[in-house]
Design an enzyme around this catalytic site. Structure first.
Site, short mmCIF file in Angstrom:
data_model
loop_
_atom_site.label_atom_id
_atom_site.label_comp_id
_atom_site.label_asym_id
_atom_site.label_seq_id
_atom_site.Cartn_x
_atom_site.Cartn_y
_atom_site.Cartn_z
CG ASP A 11 71.04 -52.41 102.52
OD1 ASP A 11 70.08 -52.62 103.32
OD2 ASP A 11 71.28 -51.25 101.89
CG ASP A 16 69.04 -52.69 106.48
OD1 ASP A 16 68.57 -53.23 105.77
OD2 ASP A 16 69.48 -51.37 106.27
CG ASN A 41 71.89 -48.91 103.87
OD1 ASN A 41 71.38 -47.73 103.07
ND2 ASN A 41 71.04 -49.56 104.61
CB THR A 126 65.06 -54.40 104.60
OG1 THR A 126 66.29 -55.13 105.21
CG2 THR A 126 63.94 -55.13 105.23
CG PHE A 168 69.55 -46.14 99.12
CD1 PHE A 168 70.83 -45.34 98.70
CD2 PHE A 168 69.62 -47.51 99.53
CE1 PHE A 168 72.10 -46.09 98.75
CE2 PHE A 168 71.00 -48.10 99.90
CZ PHE A 168 72.03 -47.25 99.13
CG ASN A 169 66.37 -50.53 100.09
OD1 ASN A 169 67.53 -50.07 100.45
ND2 ASN A 169 65.57 -50.63 100.94
CG HIS A 242 63.57 -46.03 105.91
ND1 HIS A 242 62.65 -45.02 105.51
CD2 HIS A 242 64.72 -45.50 106.17
CE1 HIS A 242 63.15 -43.69 105.54
NE2 HIS A 242 64.52 -43.90 105.93
CG ASP A 243 65.27 -51.19 106.40
OD1 ASP A 243 64.54 -50.80 105.29
OD2 ASP A 243 66.53 -51.06 106.24
#
Length: 312
Positions: A11, A16, A41, A126, A168-169, A242-243
Protein backbone atom coordinates in the site's frame (compact mmCIF):
# COMPACT_ATOMS: atom_id res chain seq x y z
CA UNK A 1 20.24 -21.21 -6.37
CA UNK A 2 17.01 -20.46 -8.18
CA UNK A 3 15.34 -17.15 -7.45
CA UNK A 4 12.59 -17.24 -4.81
CA UNK A 5 9.18 -16.74 -6.40
CA UNK A 6 7.25 -14.01 -4.61
CA UNK A 7 4.07 -11.96 -4.80
CA UNK A 8 4.36 -8.54 -3.17
CA UNK A 9 1.16 -7.07 -1.68
CA UNK A 10 1.51 -3.45 -0.61
CA UNK A 11 0.00 0.00 0.00
CA UNK A 12 2.72 2.50 -0.97
CA UNK A 13 3.61 4.60 1.29
CA UNK A 14 7.22 5.79 1.21
CA UNK A 15 8.51 2.75 3.08
CA UNK A 16 6.58 0.40 0.75
CA UNK A 17 8.14 2.33 -2.14
CA UNK A 18 11.65 1.66 -0.83
CA UNK A 19 10.68 -1.97 -0.22
CA UNK A 20 9.58 -2.29 -3.86
CA UNK A 21 12.81 -0.75 -5.14
CA UNK A 22 14.88 -3.13 -2.99
CA UNK A 23 12.97 -6.10 -4.40
CA UNK A 24 13.00 -4.84 -7.98
CA UNK A 25 16.78 -4.35 -7.75
CA UNK A 26 17.30 -8.00 -6.74
CA UNK A 27 16.20 -10.14 -9.73
CA UNK A 28 18.84 -12.81 -9.16
CA UNK A 29 17.40 -13.69 -5.76
CA UNK A 30 13.72 -12.73 -6.18
CA UNK A 31 11.39 -13.54 -9.06
CA UNK A 32 8.48 -11.14 -8.65
CA UNK A 33 5.40 -12.85 -10.09
CA UNK A 34 3.33 -9.72 -9.56
CA UNK A 35 2.71 -6.74 -7.31
CA UNK A 36 -0.75 -6.36 -5.80
CA UNK A 37 -2.01 -3.14 -4.26
CA UNK A 38 -4.43 -2.71 -1.37
CA UNK A 39 -6.02 0.31 0.30
CA UNK A 40 -4.11 1.36 3.39
CA UNK A 41 -1.70 4.26 3.74
CA UNK A 42 -3.79 6.01 1.08
CA UNK A 43 -6.81 4.85 -0.95
CA UNK A 44 -6.47 2.14 -3.59
CA UNK A 45 -6.36 4.42 -6.63
CA UNK A 46 -3.19 5.95 -5.21
CA UNK A 47 -1.51 2.80 -3.89
CA UNK A 48 -1.78 1.03 -7.25
CA UNK A 49 -0.44 4.11 -9.03
CA UNK A 50 2.43 4.42 -6.58
CA UNK A 51 3.36 0.75 -7.08
CA UNK A 52 3.49 1.34 -10.84
CA UNK A 53 5.64 4.43 -10.33
CA UNK A 54 8.20 2.29 -8.49
CA UNK A 55 8.29 -0.19 -11.37
CA UNK A 56 8.93 2.78 -13.67
CA UNK A 57 11.67 4.12 -11.43
CA UNK A 58 13.38 0.73 -11.30
CA UNK A 59 13.09 0.22 -15.05
CA UNK A 60 11.06 -2.94 -14.47
CA UNK A 61 8.23 -2.69 -16.96
CA UNK A 62 8.13 -6.49 -16.97
CA UNK A 63 6.49 -6.58 -13.51
CA UNK A 64 2.68 -6.50 -13.56
CA UNK A 65 0.69 -4.51 -10.99
CA UNK A 66 -2.86 -5.42 -9.92
CA UNK A 67 -5.35 -3.42 -7.86
CA UNK A 68 -7.14 -5.25 -5.08
CA UNK A 69 -9.52 -4.47 -2.26
CA UNK A 70 -10.53 -0.82 -1.74
CA UNK A 71 -11.51 -1.32 1.92
CA UNK A 72 -11.04 -3.80 4.79
CA UNK A 73 -13.09 -6.98 5.13
CA UNK A 74 -15.41 -5.67 7.85
CA UNK A 75 -14.42 -2.23 9.14
CA UNK A 76 -14.23 1.13 7.44
CA UNK A 77 -10.94 2.19 5.89
CA UNK A 78 -8.34 4.04 7.96
CA UNK A 79 -5.66 5.88 5.99
CA UNK A 80 -2.43 7.65 6.98
CA UNK A 81 -2.05 10.80 4.91
CA UNK A 82 -0.86 12.50 8.09
CA UNK A 83 2.24 10.32 7.86
CA UNK A 84 2.72 9.79 4.13
CA UNK A 85 1.14 12.90 2.61
CA UNK A 86 -1.81 13.18 0.28
CA UNK A 87 -0.14 11.15 -2.49
CA UNK A 88 1.24 8.45 -0.18
CA UNK A 89 4.74 9.14 -1.50
CA UNK A 90 5.02 12.88 -0.90
CA UNK A 91 8.50 14.16 -1.63
CA UNK A 92 8.68 12.34 -4.97
CA UNK A 93 7.79 13.88 -8.30
CA UNK A 94 4.44 12.36 -9.34
CA UNK A 95 3.49 11.57 -12.93
CA UNK A 96 1.31 9.08 -14.75
CA UNK A 97 3.25 5.80 -14.76
CA UNK A 98 4.35 4.21 -18.01
CA UNK A 99 3.63 0.78 -16.50
CA UNK A 100 -0.05 0.06 -17.10
CA UNK A 101 -2.37 -1.37 -14.46
CA UNK A 102 -3.32 -4.97 -15.20
CA UNK A 103 -7.16 -5.09 -15.24
CA UNK A 104 -7.40 -8.36 -13.29
CA UNK A 105 -8.40 -8.07 -9.65
CA UNK A 106 -5.50 -8.64 -7.28
CA UNK A 107 -7.33 -11.33 -5.31
CA UNK A 108 -8.05 -13.28 -8.50
CA UNK A 109 -4.41 -12.93 -9.50
CA UNK A 110 -3.20 -14.26 -6.14
CA UNK A 111 -5.57 -17.23 -6.28
CA UNK A 112 -4.84 -18.15 -9.89
CA UNK A 113 -1.09 -17.73 -9.53
CA UNK A 114 -0.89 -19.92 -6.44
CA UNK A 115 -3.11 -22.64 -7.87
CA UNK A 116 -1.16 -22.88 -11.12
CA UNK A 117 2.38 -22.37 -9.83
CA UNK A 118 4.71 -25.32 -10.29
CA UNK A 119 6.11 -24.78 -6.81
CA UNK A 120 4.92 -22.97 -3.68
CA UNK A 121 5.14 -19.16 -3.69
CA UNK A 122 6.21 -16.77 -0.94
CA UNK A 123 3.80 -13.92 -0.16
CA UNK A 124 5.22 -10.59 0.98
CA UNK A 125 2.42 -8.35 2.35
CA UNK A 126 3.54 -4.97 3.65
CA UNK A 127 0.14 -3.29 4.06
CA UNK A 128 -3.21 -4.31 5.50
CA UNK A 129 -3.74 -8.03 4.89
CA UNK A 130 -7.09 -7.68 3.11
CA UNK A 131 -6.06 -9.05 -0.30
CA UNK A 132 -4.28 -12.07 1.13
CA UNK A 133 -7.09 -12.89 3.56
CA UNK A 134 -9.76 -12.54 0.89
CA UNK A 135 -7.82 -14.94 -1.33
CA UNK A 136 -7.62 -17.46 1.53
CA UNK A 137 -11.34 -17.12 2.25
CA UNK A 138 -12.38 -17.42 -1.40
CA UNK A 139 -10.04 -20.30 -2.22
CA UNK A 140 -8.86 -22.14 0.92
CA UNK A 141 -6.93 -24.61 -1.23
CA UNK A 142 -4.30 -21.96 -1.95
CA UNK A 143 -2.94 -22.24 1.59
CA UNK A 144 -0.97 -25.37 0.73
CA UNK A 145 0.55 -23.53 -2.24
CA UNK A 146 2.02 -20.80 0.00
CA UNK A 147 5.68 -21.42 0.82
CA UNK A 148 5.57 -18.82 3.60
CA UNK A 149 4.27 -15.35 4.38
CA UNK A 150 6.86 -12.68 5.20
CA UNK A 151 4.84 -9.70 6.40
CA UNK A 152 5.23 -6.32 8.02
CA UNK A 153 2.79 -5.79 10.85
CA UNK A 154 2.18 -5.88 14.57
CA UNK A 155 4.00 -4.84 17.71
CA UNK A 156 5.04 -6.37 21.03
CA UNK A 157 7.33 -4.25 23.20
CA UNK A 158 7.04 -1.08 21.14
CA UNK A 159 3.30 -0.69 21.67
CA UNK A 160 1.15 0.65 18.86
CA UNK A 161 1.82 3.40 16.35
CA UNK A 162 -1.82 4.06 15.42
CA UNK A 163 -3.56 3.22 18.70
CA UNK A 164 -2.21 2.55 22.18
CA UNK A 165 -1.66 -1.10 21.35
CA UNK A 166 -1.99 -1.59 17.58
CA UNK A 167 0.32 -1.16 14.62
CA UNK A 168 -1.24 0.46 11.54
CA UNK A 169 -1.38 -2.50 9.11
CA UNK A 170 -3.04 -4.80 11.63
CA UNK A 171 -5.42 -2.14 12.94
CA UNK A 172 -6.67 -1.25 9.45
CA UNK A 173 -7.91 -4.81 8.90
CA UNK A 174 -7.69 -6.92 12.06
CA UNK A 175 -10.12 -9.50 10.67
CA UNK A 176 -7.83 -10.08 7.71
CA UNK A 177 -4.83 -10.37 10.02
CA UNK A 178 -6.72 -12.97 12.07
CA UNK A 179 -7.30 -15.01 8.91
CA UNK A 180 -3.67 -14.81 7.79
CA UNK A 181 -2.11 -15.65 11.15
CA UNK A 182 -4.48 -18.62 11.32
CA UNK A 183 -3.79 -19.92 7.81
CA UNK A 184 -1.47 -22.71 8.96
CA UNK A 185 1.47 -21.70 6.76
CA UNK A 186 4.90 -20.50 7.97
CA UNK A 187 4.85 -16.79 8.80
CA UNK A 188 7.69 -14.36 9.47
CA UNK A 189 6.46 -11.14 11.10
CA UNK A 190 8.39 -7.88 10.98
CA UNK A 191 6.73 -5.77 13.65
CA UNK A 192 7.57 -2.39 15.15
CA UNK A 193 9.95 -4.07 17.61
CA UNK A 194 12.43 -4.60 14.77
CA UNK A 195 11.42 -1.93 12.25
CA UNK A 196 11.99 0.86 14.76
CA UNK A 197 15.63 -0.29 14.87
CA UNK A 198 16.27 0.53 11.18
CA UNK A 199 16.07 4.31 11.34
CA UNK A 200 16.96 6.23 8.19
CA UNK A 201 19.38 8.53 9.98
CA UNK A 202 21.29 11.23 8.14
CA UNK A 203 24.49 9.18 8.39
CA UNK A 204 22.81 6.15 6.81
CA UNK A 205 21.09 8.12 4.05
CA UNK A 206 24.16 10.09 2.92
CA UNK A 207 25.76 7.09 1.14
CA UNK A 208 22.48 6.60 -0.74
CA UNK A 209 22.31 10.28 -1.63
CA UNK A 210 25.92 10.18 -2.84
CA UNK A 211 25.01 7.60 -5.50
CA UNK A 212 23.38 10.44 -7.40
CA UNK A 213 21.03 8.37 -9.57
CA UNK A 214 17.45 9.31 -10.37
CA UNK A 215 16.18 6.45 -8.22
CA UNK A 216 18.29 7.39 -5.20
CA UNK A 217 17.41 11.07 -5.54
CA UNK A 218 13.71 10.13 -5.41
CA UNK A 219 14.29 7.80 -2.44
CA UNK A 220 16.06 10.56 -0.49
CA UNK A 221 13.34 13.07 -1.36
CA UNK A 222 10.63 10.69 -0.14
CA UNK A 223 12.52 9.95 3.06
CA UNK A 224 13.08 13.63 3.79
CA UNK A 225 9.29 14.06 3.79
CA UNK A 226 8.63 10.78 5.62
CA UNK A 227 11.07 11.61 8.43
CA UNK A 228 9.23 14.68 9.62
CA UNK A 229 6.44 12.63 11.25
CA UNK A 230 8.67 10.30 13.27
CA UNK A 231 11.03 13.07 14.31
CA UNK A 232 8.10 15.01 15.72
CA UNK A 233 6.26 12.04 17.27
CA UNK A 234 9.13 9.94 18.62
CA UNK A 235 12.13 12.24 18.49
CA UNK A 236 13.80 9.77 16.11
CA UNK A 237 16.77 10.88 14.01
CA UNK A 238 15.09 9.59 10.87
CA UNK A 239 12.09 7.49 9.90
CA UNK A 240 11.92 3.73 10.45
CA UNK A 241 11.95 1.78 7.18
CA UNK A 242 9.30 -0.72 8.20
CA UNK A 243 8.45 -2.48 4.96
CA UNK A 244 11.92 -3.05 3.45
CA UNK A 245 12.63 -5.37 6.39
CA UNK A 246 10.56 -8.04 4.64
CA UNK A 247 12.69 -8.03 1.49
CA UNK A 248 15.92 -7.68 3.47
CA UNK A 249 14.92 -10.82 5.38
CA UNK A 250 14.47 -12.74 2.12
CA UNK A 251 17.83 -11.53 0.84
CA UNK A 252 19.88 -11.82 4.04
CA UNK A 253 17.91 -13.53 6.82
CA UNK A 254 20.90 -13.68 9.15
CA UNK A 255 20.66 -9.90 9.58
CA UNK A 256 17.61 -10.56 11.79
CA UNK A 257 17.03 -12.44 15.02
CA UNK A 258 13.65 -14.21 15.16
CA UNK A 259 11.83 -16.36 17.68
CA UNK A 260 9.00 -18.86 17.16
CA UNK A 261 5.89 -17.54 18.94
CA UNK A 262 2.15 -17.76 18.93
CA UNK A 263 0.69 -14.55 17.51
CA UNK A 264 -3.03 -13.84 17.92
CA UNK A 265 -4.90 -10.76 16.71
CA UNK A 266 -7.60 -8.90 18.65
CA UNK A 267 -10.58 -8.11 16.41
CA UNK A 268 -13.53 -7.66 18.80
CA UNK A 269 -12.48 -5.12 21.46
CA UNK A 270 -12.56 -1.48 20.40
CA UNK A 271 -10.13 -0.68 23.21
CA UNK A 272 -7.39 -2.99 21.87
CA UNK A 273 -8.57 -3.53 18.29
CA UNK A 274 -5.72 -4.79 16.09
CA UNK A 275 -3.45 -5.69 19.01
CA UNK A 276 -1.01 -8.50 18.24
CA UNK A 277 -0.76 -10.76 21.28
CA UNK A 278 2.74 -12.13 20.81
CA UNK A 279 3.38 -14.96 23.27
CA UNK A 280 7.13 -14.40 23.32
CA UNK A 281 7.74 -16.55 26.42
CA UNK A 282 5.28 -19.35 25.54
CA UNK A 283 3.03 -18.60 28.48
CA UNK A 284 -0.21 -19.70 26.83
CA UNK A 285 1.03 -22.98 25.41
CA UNK A 286 -0.77 -22.19 22.15
CA UNK A 287 0.88 -23.56 18.99
CA UNK A 288 3.65 -21.38 17.58
CA UNK A 289 2.38 -19.93 14.30
CA UNK A 290 5.01 -17.31 13.42
CA UNK A 291 8.64 -16.32 13.60
CA UNK A 292 8.64 -12.97 15.37
CA UNK A 293 11.57 -10.71 14.45
CA UNK A 294 12.91 -8.93 17.52
CA UNK A 295 16.31 -7.52 16.57
CA UNK A 296 18.29 -6.54 13.48
CA UNK A 297 21.78 -5.47 12.52
CA UNK A 298 20.79 -2.03 11.23
CA UNK A 299 24.18 -1.23 9.71
CA UNK A 300 24.12 -4.40 7.62
CA UNK A 301 20.52 -3.63 6.63
CA UNK A 302 21.54 -0.22 5.28
CA UNK A 303 24.64 -1.63 3.60
CA UNK A 304 22.38 -4.07 1.73
CA UNK A 305 19.86 -1.37 0.84
CA UNK A 306 22.55 0.99 -0.43
CA UNK A 307 24.22 -1.70 -2.51
CA UNK A 308 20.94 -2.70 -4.16
CA UNK A 309 19.75 0.86 -4.82
CA UNK A 310 23.07 1.48 -6.56
CA UNK A 311 21.99 -1.05 -9.19
CA UNK A 312 18.99 1.00 -10.32
Amino acid sequence: MAATKIIIDCDPGQDDAVMLLLALASPDELEILGVTAVAGNVPLDLTQRNARLMCDLAGRGDVEVYAGCPRPMVRGLITAENVHGKTGIDGMEIHEPAVALNPRHAVDFIIDTLLTAEEPVTLVPTGPLTNVAMALVMAPAIAERIERVVLMGGALREGGNTSASAEFNILVDPHAAHVVFGCGRPIVAMGLDVTHQVLATRARIEPIRALGTRATREVCAMLEYFQRYDREKYGFDGAPLHDPCTIAYLLEPNIFAVKACNVAVEFSSELTMGHTAVDFWDISGRPKNALWAHSVDADRFYALLTERLARL
